[in-house]
Design an enzyme around this catalytic site. Sequence first.
Site, short mmCIF file in Angstrom:
data_model
loop_
_atom_site.label_atom_id
_atom_site.label_comp_id
_atom_site.label_asym_id
_atom_site.label_seq_id
_atom_site.Cartn_x
_atom_site.Cartn_y
_atom_site.Cartn_z
N ASP A 129 11.94 -59.23 -6.51
CA ASP A 129 12.58 -57.92 -6.32
C ASP A 129 11.73 -56.90 -5.56
OD1 ASP A 129 15.16 -58.24 -7.48
OD2 ASP A 129 14.22 -58.35 -9.45
N ASP A 185 21.62 -61.53 -5.22
CA ASP A 185 20.92 -60.25 -5.09
C ASP A 185 19.72 -60.35 -4.13
OD1 ASP A 185 22.02 -61.12 -7.55
OD2 ASP A 185 21.21 -59.41 -8.64
N THR A 193 26.20 -68.60 -13.35
CA THR A 193 26.12 -67.14 -13.39
C THR A 193 25.16 -66.73 -14.50
OG1 THR A 193 27.36 -65.10 -13.24
CG2 THR A 193 27.96 -66.55 -15.06
N ARG A 209 28.92 -56.82 -8.61
CA ARG A 209 27.72 -56.36 -7.89
C ARG A 209 27.16 -57.46 -6.99
NH1 ARG A 209 25.60 -53.97 -11.68
NH2 ARG A 209 23.93 -55.34 -12.31
N1 GLY Z 1 19.51 -57.52 -9.27
C1 GLY Z 1 19.99 -57.49 -10.57
C2 GLY Z 1 21.27 -56.78 -10.72
O1 GLY Z 1 21.94 -56.47 -9.76
O2 GLY Z 1 21.64 -56.53 -11.84
#
Ligand code: GLY
Length: 392
Positions: free
Chosen positions: A108, A167, A226, A238
Site C-alpha cells: 500500500d 486495489d 474475495t 470499491r
Molecule cells: N485497499 C483496501 C480497501 O479498499 O479497503
Amino acid sequence: MKRYVLLFLLIGHMAIAQTPIDVNKEFAFATQQYGLMLKSHPDTTKFPQSTKPDGTPDDRKSDWWCSGFFGGSLWYLYERTNDPVWKEAAHKWTMAVAKEQYNTGTHDLGFMLYCPFGNGYRLTKNAAYKPIMLTGAKSLSTRFDPKVGVIKSWNKFQTYNYPVIIDNMMNLEFLFWAAKTSGNKEFRDICLTHADNTLKNHYRPDYSSYHVICYNPDGTVAAKKTAQGAADNSAWARGQAWGLYGYTVMYRETKDPKYLAQARHIADFYLKHPNLPADKIPYWDFNAPNIPNEERDASAGAITASALLELCTYGGPSAKTYYQSAVKMLESLASPAYKATLGENNNFILKHSVGSKPQKSEVNTPIVYADYYYLEALLRYDALNKKGSFKS
Ligand code: GLY
C-alpha cells in the site's frame, strides 16, 4: 397554460446552465471541518481513520494502509486555498508517514506515500520529499516477483501465499512517478506487467473484477476470491472503483488504447449496473444480498467520481456520460445525505462508507479516503469547468 410551460422551460434551462456544485462552498466547509480535525488530532502518530462502533474517533498508526490520506487531503486544501496554514499542517502530517518508506511488508505504499508526498512535491517541489518517495518505490518494488508477474498484496490470504487484490492497481501511479524521476525503467516495466496480468486474471467477461487473485509461484492462478466483497463472484463496489481509477492512470501514463478501453468497459459496467441507485452512490457490493437494504459506500462513489472526471477528458462517445455521472455523484456526496454537518461525524467530511462488511469493520462510517477522493474530485471538476471542456 402556455405561460407556465414557458416558465418551466426557463427554470429548467437555468438549472441546466448553472454549475450544480459550488466548489467554493464545499471547500469552505472542508476547511472548517478539517480545521476541527486538526485541533482534535494534536499527535501526529495518531492518524484520523474512521469512527469506532461506540462513536469515538478511530485513529491509526503510520503503518496502517490509510496513513497517507489525511496529509494528502491537507495538500488539497492548500492547493485550493493557497493558505500557508494548510501547507504547514500538510507538511507535518506528510512527514509523519516518512518512516514507512522502508516498509516492505505492504503493497500500500502508493496510498501511504504518494498521496501525501506526491501531492506535496507537486505543489511545493520540496526537495526533501523526493528521496523519501524513491526509497518507498524501491521498497514497494521488492514485492514484485518477475516469475509471477504481479506485485504481491498481502503475505498470506487463507492458504495462499501470493494474493493480489484489485486495489493494488492504485500503487502504479507512484511507480510511474518513480520511473520518470529516477530514470529507472524497471519501475515502469513493473507497472505494465502488473496491469496486463491484472487485466487478464482479475476481470470477468462483463468487466467486473474479482477482489483477490491468488497466484502460484509460476504465475498461474490458484484461486479467485474475495476478502471484502459479498461473495467470491460478486462485484465489490470499491474494487470496481480502484480498477477504474487504476486503468485510467495506466492510459494517462502509457497512452496505450487497451488501457483506455479497459477503463471505459469498467465505467460502463458500473454506470449501467441495475443495482446502481439513482443518486449514483453504490451499495458496498453491487451483488450485496439484501439490496436495497444494504449500506452505501460513499468512498466508492468518491473514487469513481474522481476517476470519471479524468476518463471523460480522453474523449469517446461516452465522455459526456462519464462527466455527467461524476457530477451527479458529487452532487449526491455534497448533499446532506452524505455530507456531515460542521463539528459532527468526528470531523470527517463524508458519512456512510463501508470498509469491510464481511469483517464487520467500518460499516456505514466516515473513512478518511472517502474525504481524500471527494476533495480530489472537486478539484478535478473545478479544473474542467474552468477549461470549459464540459457543460454540467
Ligand atoms: N485497499 C483496501 C480497501 O479498499 O479497503
